[in-house]
Design a protein around this motif. Sequence first.
Motif, PDB file in Angstrom:
ATOM      1  N   PRO A 215      38.386  35.982  49.233  1.00  9.01           N
ATOM      2  CA  PRO A 215      37.737  34.763  49.742  1.00  9.01           C
ATOM      3  C   PRO A 215      38.382  33.514  49.165  1.00  9.01           C
ATOM      4  CG  PRO A 215      36.480  35.636  47.915  1.00  9.01           C
ATOM      5  CD  PRO A 215      37.627  36.601  48.126  1.00  9.01           C
ATOM      6  N   LYS A 216      37.960  32.351  49.582  1.00  8.66           N
ATOM      7  CA  LYS A 216      38.446  31.090  49.020  1.00  8.66           C
ATOM      8  C   LYS A 216      37.677  30.715  47.762  1.00  8.66           C
ATOM      9  CE  LYS A 216      40.187  29.128  53.317  1.00  8.66           C
ATOM     10  NZ  LYS A 216      41.559  29.530  52.966  1.00  8.66           N
ATOM     11  N   PHE A 217      36.430  31.066  47.715  1.00  8.51           N
ATOM     12  CA  PHE A 217      35.582  30.770  46.560  1.00  8.51           C
ATOM     13  C   PHE A 217      34.703  31.988  46.282  1.00  8.51           C
ATOM     14  CE2 PHE A 217      36.546  26.296  46.579  1.00  8.51           C
ATOM     15  CZ  PHE A 217      36.729  25.985  47.915  1.00  8.51           C
TER      16      PHE A 217
ATOM     17  N   THR B 217      37.206  42.474  44.502  1.00 11.63           N
ATOM     18  CA  THR B 217      38.599  42.573  44.914  1.00 11.63           C
ATOM     19  C   THR B 217      38.995  41.307  45.647  1.00 11.63           C
ATOM     20  OG1 THR B 217      38.498  44.986  45.119  1.00 11.63           O
ATOM     21  CG2 THR B 217      40.279  43.850  46.286  1.00 11.63           C
ATOM     22  N   LEU B 218      40.074  40.702  45.195  1.00 12.61           N
ATOM     23  CA  LEU B 218      40.661  39.567  45.888  1.00 12.61           C
ATOM     24  C   LEU B 218      41.697  40.123  46.860  1.00 12.61           C
ATOM     25  CD1 LEU B 218      39.527  38.383  43.182  1.00 12.61           C
ATOM     26  CD2 LEU B 218      41.309  36.654  43.333  1.00 12.61           C
ATOM     27  N   GLN B 219      41.562  39.731  48.107  1.00  2.00           N
ATOM     28  CA  GLN B 219      42.463  40.264  49.129  1.00  2.00           C
ATOM     29  C   GLN B 219      43.654  39.328  49.346  1.00  2.00           C
ATOM     30  OE1 GLN B 219      42.052  43.221  50.318  1.00  2.00           O
ATOM     31  NE2 GLN B 219      39.917  43.605  49.699  1.00  2.00           N
ATOM     32  N   CYS B 220      44.794  39.930  49.625  1.00  2.00           N
ATOM     33  CA  CYS B 220      46.015  39.177  49.926  1.00  2.00           C
ATOM     34  C   CYS B 220      46.805  39.931  50.982  1.00  2.00           C
ATOM     35  CB  CYS B 220      46.867  38.979  48.680  1.00  2.00           C
ATOM     36  SG  CYS B 220      48.431  38.133  49.021  1.00  2.00           S
TER      37      CYS B 220
ATOM     38  N   TRP C 254      50.718  38.191  42.021  1.00  2.00           N
ATOM     39  CA  TRP C 254      49.444  37.543  41.732  1.00  2.00           C
ATOM     40  C   TRP C 254      49.610  36.670  40.501  1.00  2.00           C
ATOM     41  CZ3 TRP C 254      45.233  36.708  44.407  1.00  2.00           C
ATOM     42  CH2 TRP C 254      44.888  37.569  45.458  1.00  2.00           C
ATOM     43  N   TYR C 255      49.198  35.397  40.641  1.00  2.00           N
ATOM     44  CA  TYR C 255      49.219  34.456  39.539  1.00  2.00           C
ATOM     45  C   TYR C 255      47.809  33.914  39.343  1.00  2.00           C
ATOM     46  CZ  TYR C 255      54.336  34.016  39.494  1.00  2.00           C
ATOM     47  OH  TYR C 255      55.684  34.255  39.379  1.00  2.00           O
ATOM     48  N   ARG C 256      47.535  33.493  38.141  1.00  2.00           N
ATOM     49  CA  ARG C 256      46.320  32.736  37.882  1.00  2.00           C
ATOM     50  C   ARG C 256      46.705  31.373  37.331  1.00  2.00           C
ATOM     51  NH1 ARG C 256      42.482  35.065  33.295  1.00  2.00           N
ATOM     52  NH2 ARG C 256      41.904  32.868  33.169  1.00  2.00           N
ATOM     53  N   GLN C 257      45.893  30.383  37.668  1.00  2.00           N
ATOM     54  CA  GLN C 257      46.131  29.022  37.201  1.00  2.00           C
ATOM     55  C   GLN C 257      44.878  28.512  36.527  1.00  2.00           C
ATOM     56  OE1 GLN C 257      46.790  26.005  40.196  1.00  2.00           O
ATOM     57  NE2 GLN C 257      47.853  24.671  38.762  1.00  2.00           N
ATOM     58  N   ASP C 258      44.962  28.290  35.240  1.00  2.00           N
ATOM     59  CA  ASP C 258      43.863  27.733  34.466  1.00  2.00           C
ATOM     60  C   ASP C 258      44.013  26.212  34.427  1.00  2.00           C
ATOM     61  OD1 ASP C 258      44.237  30.538  32.265  1.00  2.00           O
ATOM     62  OD2 ASP C 258      42.914  30.308  33.997  1.00  2.00           O
ATOM     63  N   PRO C 259      42.927  25.491  34.262  1.00  2.00           N
ATOM     64  CA  PRO C 259      42.966  24.025  34.302  1.00  2.00           C
ATOM     65  C   PRO C 259      44.011  23.442  33.363  1.00  2.00           C
ATOM     66  CG  PRO C 259      40.704  24.789  34.273  1.00  2.00           C
ATOM     67  CD  PRO C 259      41.555  26.007  34.056  1.00  2.00           C
TER      68      PRO C 259
ATOM     69  N   GLY D 218      49.724  31.782  49.007  1.00  2.00           N
ATOM     70  CA  GLY D 218      48.455  31.672  49.693  1.00  2.00           C
ATOM     71  C   GLY D 218      47.732  30.407  49.241  1.00  2.00           C
ATOM     72  N   SER D 219      46.584  30.150  49.843  1.00  2.00           N
ATOM     73  CA  SER D 219      45.850  28.912  49.561  1.00  2.00           C
ATOM     74  C   SER D 219      44.988  29.005  48.309  1.00  2.00           C
ATOM     75  CB  SER D 219      44.976  28.525  50.759  1.00  2.00           C
ATOM     76  OG  SER D 219      44.113  29.602  51.077  1.00  2.00           O
ATOM     77  N   GLY D 220      44.920  30.178  47.708  1.00  2.00           N
ATOM     78  CA  GLY D 220      44.217  30.322  46.449  1.00  2.00           C
ATOM     79  C   GLY D 220      42.773  30.771  46.593  1.00  2.00           C
ATOM     80  N   THR D 221      42.284  31.418  45.532  1.00  2.00           N
ATOM     81  CA  THR D 221      40.877  31.823  45.425  1.00  2.00           C
ATOM     82  C   THR D 221      40.343  31.236  44.133  1.00  2.00           C
ATOM     83  OG1 THR D 221      41.167  33.923  46.610  1.00  2.00           O
ATOM     84  CG2 THR D 221      39.270  33.737  45.124  1.00  2.00           C
TER      85      THR D 221
END
Lengths: 112, 115
Positions: free
Chosen positions: A8-10, A20-23, A34-39, A104-107
């Motif tokens: 999902p987006k959120f 599960t995050l889908q891609c 898969w990447y994660r971005q912290d503030p 992708g647009s991110g979750t």
Amino acid sequence: NAGVTQTPKFRILKIGQSMTLQCTQDMNHNYMYWYRQDPGMGLKLIYYSVGAGITDKGEVPNGYNVSRSTTEDFPLRLELAAPSQTSVYFCASSYDSKRGYTFGSGTRLTVV
Amino acid sequence: AQKVTQAQTEISVVEKEDVTLDCVYETRDTTYYLFWYKQPPSGELVFLIRRNSFDEQNEISGRYSWNFQKSTSSFNFTITASQVVDSAVYFCALSANYNTDKLIFGTGTRLQVFP
């Protein structure tokens, strides 16, 4: 072409829940990530795949799992969600190193 | 070890000013690729440019230009005559493993362009 689609987006999860995050990508790219971005931080690599059936750990794999049963799909599984997994997650794919990534647009995931 | 350093955390300019975003990288590989991505307030990541380690020619695309210098391990990005729409976080990234194409990102530079 849709490119890289993330769903999902959120999402808000409670501590200990799983999801599960889908891609999905429709560009027939072999490489997926898969990447994660912290503030205030750059992107950290969680897992990557160089082709169907092949996955490997990135820089921050703990608490996550992936699978790559098809070229198109690269789902990311969170088991026993923790507040430290609150982040924005980006899926990306590439054909080769000469052409860069398509993201992708991110979750946006919040664990409370 | 491979590393990308963007020492400028945040830059503020007034519209029409020129601004340069710095990027310094570290790698022992002789073949590598450097990238810049833009992340506007909407959150998506937009590919701007890719350079390979064998091509040190500067590149210009409209108001954007890139200066790649292997001697100083730098790949700086200049926006000429900045506009409010340039406000975003800009990431520099390095790919130094041909087989897996993993990108190593810097921490980003937040650019704010004021009218």
